[in-house]
Design a protein around this motif. Structure first.
Motif, PDB file in Angstrom:
ATOM      1  N   ASN A  87       0.861  -1.173   0.000  1.00 58.55           N
ATOM      2  CA  ASN A  87       0.000   0.000   0.000  1.00 58.55           C
ATOM      3  C   ASN A  87       0.912   1.242   0.000  1.00 58.55           C
ATOM      4  N   GLY A  88       1.505   1.499  -1.152  1.00 54.35           N
ATOM      5  CA  GLY A  88       2.540   2.534  -1.246  1.00 54.35           C
ATOM      6  C   GLY A  88       3.855   1.927  -0.812  1.00 54.35           C
ATOM      7  N   SER A  89       4.972   2.419  -1.377  1.00 54.31           N
ATOM      8  CA  SER A  89       6.244   1.812  -0.954  1.00 54.31           C
ATOM      9  C   SER A  89       6.543   2.139   0.500  1.00 54.31           C
ATOM     10  N   ASP A  90       5.927   3.161   1.051  1.00 55.07           N
ATOM     11  CA  ASP A  90       6.080   3.451   2.485  1.00 55.07           C
ATOM     12  C   ASP A  90       5.746   2.230   3.342  1.00 55.07           C
ATOM     13  N   GLU A  91       4.745   1.471   2.935  1.00 57.51           N
ATOM     14  CA  GLU A  91       4.385   0.278   3.711  1.00 57.51           C
ATOM     15  C   GLU A  91       5.558  -0.711   3.751  1.00 57.51           C
ATOM     16  N   LEU A  92       6.267  -0.822   2.634  1.00 54.57           N
ATOM     17  CA  LEU A  92       7.393  -1.754   2.582  1.00 54.57           C
ATOM     18  C   LEU A  92       8.536  -1.286   3.470  1.00 54.57           C
ATOM     19  N   LEU A  93       8.815   0.015   3.416  1.00 55.18           N
ATOM     20  CA  LEU A  93       9.910   0.547   4.234  1.00 55.18           C
ATOM     21  C   LEU A  93       9.606   0.273   5.707  1.00 55.18           C
ATOM     22  N   ASN A  94       8.353   0.488   6.075  1.00 54.51           N
ATOM     23  CA  ASN A  94       7.900   0.235   7.437  1.00 54.51           C
ATOM     24  C   ASN A  94       8.068  -1.246   7.808  1.00 54.51           C
ATOM     25  N   SER A 113      18.478  12.146   2.498  1.00 49.78           N
ATOM     26  CA  SER A 113      17.657  11.267   1.646  1.00 49.78           C
ATOM     27  C   SER A 113      16.250  11.336   2.211  1.00 49.78           C
ATOM     28  N   TYR A 114      15.497  10.247   2.135  1.00 49.56           N
ATOM     29  CA  TYR A 114      14.075  10.287   2.485  1.00 49.56           C
ATOM     30  C   TYR A 114      13.933  10.305   4.017  1.00 49.56           C
ATOM     31  N   SER A 115      13.381  11.378   4.572  1.00 48.85           N
ATOM     32  CA  SER A 115      13.411  11.534   6.031  1.00 48.85           C
ATOM     33  C   SER A 115      12.421  10.603   6.749  1.00 48.85           C
ATOM     34  N   ILE A 182      17.292  -0.966  -1.553  1.00 49.74           N
ATOM     35  CA  ILE A 182      17.529   0.026  -2.599  1.00 49.74           C
ATOM     36  C   ILE A 182      16.166   0.626  -2.941  1.00 49.74           C
ATOM     37  N   ASP A 183      15.986   1.860  -2.511  1.00 47.91           N
ATOM     38  CA  ASP A 183      14.697   2.544  -2.691  1.00 47.91           C
ATOM     39  C   ASP A 183      14.723   3.210  -4.067  1.00 47.91           C
ATOM     40  N   GLU A 184      14.070   2.540  -5.013  1.00 50.71           N
ATOM     41  CA  GLU A 184      14.074   3.028  -6.405  1.00 50.71           C
ATOM     42  C   GLU A 184      12.767   3.748  -6.750  1.00 50.71           C
ATOM     43  N   ALA A 185      12.296   4.591  -5.855  1.00 50.63           N
ATOM     44  CA  ALA A 185      11.030   5.290  -6.090  1.00 50.63           C
ATOM     45  C   ALA A 185      11.044   6.054  -7.426  1.00 50.63           C
ATOM     46  N   TYR A 186      12.230   6.555  -7.814  1.00 59.52           N
ATOM     47  CA  TYR A 186      12.303   7.434  -8.995  1.00 59.52           C
ATOM     48  C   TYR A 186      13.007   6.788 -10.187  1.00 59.52           C
TER      49      TYR A 186
HETATM   50  C1  PLP Z   1      12.556   8.135  -1.877  1.00 55.74           C
HETATM   51  C2  PLP Z   1      11.123   7.818  -1.639  1.00 55.74           C
HETATM   52  N1  PLP Z   1      10.797   6.601  -1.237  1.00 55.74           N
HETATM   53  C3  PLP Z   1       9.521   6.246  -1.009  1.00 55.74           C
HETATM   54  C4  PLP Z   1       8.500   7.156  -1.172  1.00 55.74           C
HETATM   55  C5  PLP Z   1       7.102   6.734  -0.829  1.00 55.74           C
HETATM   56  O1  PLP Z   1       6.341   6.507  -1.927  1.00 55.74           O
HETATM   57  P1  PLP Z   1       4.872   5.895  -1.824  1.00 55.74           P
HETATM   58  O2  PLP Z   1       3.974   6.958  -2.328  1.00 55.74           O
HETATM   59  O3  PLP Z   1       4.911   4.693  -2.710  1.00 55.74           O
HETATM   60  O4  PLP Z   1       4.615   5.503  -0.391  1.00 55.74           O
HETATM   61  C6  PLP Z   1       8.783   8.445  -1.602  1.00 55.74           C
HETATM   62  C7  PLP Z   1       7.695   9.431  -1.771  1.00 55.74           C
HETATM   63  O5  PLP Z   1       7.859  10.567  -2.047  1.00 55.74           O
HETATM   64  C8  PLP Z   1      10.133   8.799  -1.837  1.00 55.74           C
HETATM   65  O6  PLP Z   1      10.471  10.030  -2.212  1.00 55.74           O
END
Ligand code: PLP
Length: 350
Positions: A87-94, A113-115, A182-186
């Motif tokens: 549910n968004g990559s945030d869920e995975l990071l969590n 990087s991503y705070s 490896i956070d490949e969001a972009y």
């Molecule tokens: C580096 C990075 N990782 C993860 C995310 C989270 O993305 P998501 O919308 O999939 O939760 C973001 C969102 O801006 C981001 O910048």
């Protein structure tokens, strides 16, 4: 007696980028959304799933996200057991922190990087170690053997936009005794991905989001590719119905339309080239970007002044008060028209 764990009581909480209630009145370049709509196949899939009377919505979604995982497995050329949805990559990071980092154990990442990594570590009671960047954009003092439980590597980096070279990431994976995320969001806006490293290193996890290149920030979708042991662990701790029916069909359709993805990404990259040239003509320094945003500093290095002047003109960009970032701003690449308006505003602001 306090009802809360001390770390939760003490923490400030993550502050997401501002989402103005009157978004249509702004040029919104602050949260790296895609200016174009998702593939028409996404809309069609959602409408088909809703049906005439919403009949399907009565039923729970597939708890195993099978169709979406199969589409991703085919795209990334890995077995389906190597893919987990989110549910968004945030869920995975969590969930990666929850799965790998015990209380008092170390989580590392690059600053800046991503705070949100810091917030997640705080919730878990993990210990954070940050690494700065060298002049040539490598990680400063990264040890030959890094023993933190988990290291987040954002590449392309947010908010700076540069990407670490593949050979360098490969080396880092070998240095980490714990998990390298490896956070490949972009990455879809970049020249290469580190996805192949998942096959070479058992400790590598690659996370992806649908919020940027696939124009689906509103649906909350992400996925990760990793060894099946890691996927199985993440699978145990997630909410069982974490993706709703509409999100699932949207993601599957989006993954299936790579032609549309490539077209949209190419448009944004072309706009990025033009916007960067325009910024440089105004004397801004711009870090070469592999993402759908640029980090740019005005000649007087007064990021806040420009942010406020743009804000007054209803152009929203992202300013970070952090001392290593306060000299500039992160500006999302919107449409050509939005970026021309932004350049004209910057010229006027001076
Ligand atoms: C580096 C990075 N990782 C993860 C995310 C989270 O993305 P998501 O919308 O999939 O939760 C973001 C969102 O801006 C981001 O910048």
């Amino acid at each position: 007696m306090t009802l809360l764990r001390p770390n939760i009581a003490a923490m400030a909480g993550y502050v997401p980028g501002f989402q103005p209630p009157d978004a249509e009145r702004w040029i919104k370049l602050n949260t790296n959304e895609n200016p174009y709509p998702p593939s028409p196949m996404v809309r069609a899939a959602i409408l088909a799933e809703v049906g005439v009377a919403g009949e399907n919505l009565r039923k729970y979604p597939d708890p195993g996200s099978r169709a979406m995982r199969e589409a991703a497995a085919q795209l990334y050329d890995v077995p389906v057991e190597w893919v987990i949805t989110a549910n968004g990559s945030d869920e995975l990071l969590n969930n990666l922190i929850r799965a790998c980092v015990g209380e008092g154990e170390e989580v590392g990442y690059v600053h800046p990087s991503y705070s949100y990594y810091a917030t997640l570590a705080e919730i878990q009671g993990g210990r954070v170690k940050t690494f700065g960047l060298t002049e040539d954009l490598r990680i400063r003092d990264f040890p030959e053997r890094y023993e933190g439980r988990l290291f987040f590597l954002t590449t392309p980096n947010a908010p700076l936009g540069f990407a670490f070279p593949l050979a360098y990431i490969d080396e880092l994976a070998g240095c980490c005794t714990g998990v390298l995320v490896i956070d490949e969001a972009y990455v879809d806006f970049a020249e290469f991905s580190a996805m192949e490293l998942v096959k070479r290193h058992p400790n590598v996890v690659v996370t992806r989001t649908f919020s940027k290149s696939y124009s689906l920030a509103g649906m909350r979708l992400g996925l990760a590719v990793a060894r099946p042991e890691i996927v199985a662990a993440l699978d145990k701790i997630r909410d069982h119905y974490h993706l709703d029916r509409l999100a699932l069909v949207a993601a599957t359709a989006a993954l299936g339309d790579q032609v549309y993805l490539r077209e949209t990404v190419a448009r944004i990259r072309a706009t990025r080239v033009r916007f960067v040239a325009g910024l440089q003509a105004l004397g801004y320094s711009v870090i070469p970007s592999q993402a759908n945003f640029v980090f740019a500093s005005p000649p007087d290095r007064g990021g806040k002044r420009i942010y406020e002047a743009l804000h007054a003109r209803k152009i929203l960009v992202r300013y970070f008060a952090d001392p290593v970032l306060a000299h500039g701003m992160r500006i999302t690449i919107g449409t050509d028209e939005e970026m021309s308006t932004t350049l004209a505003a910057l010229q006027e602001i001076g």
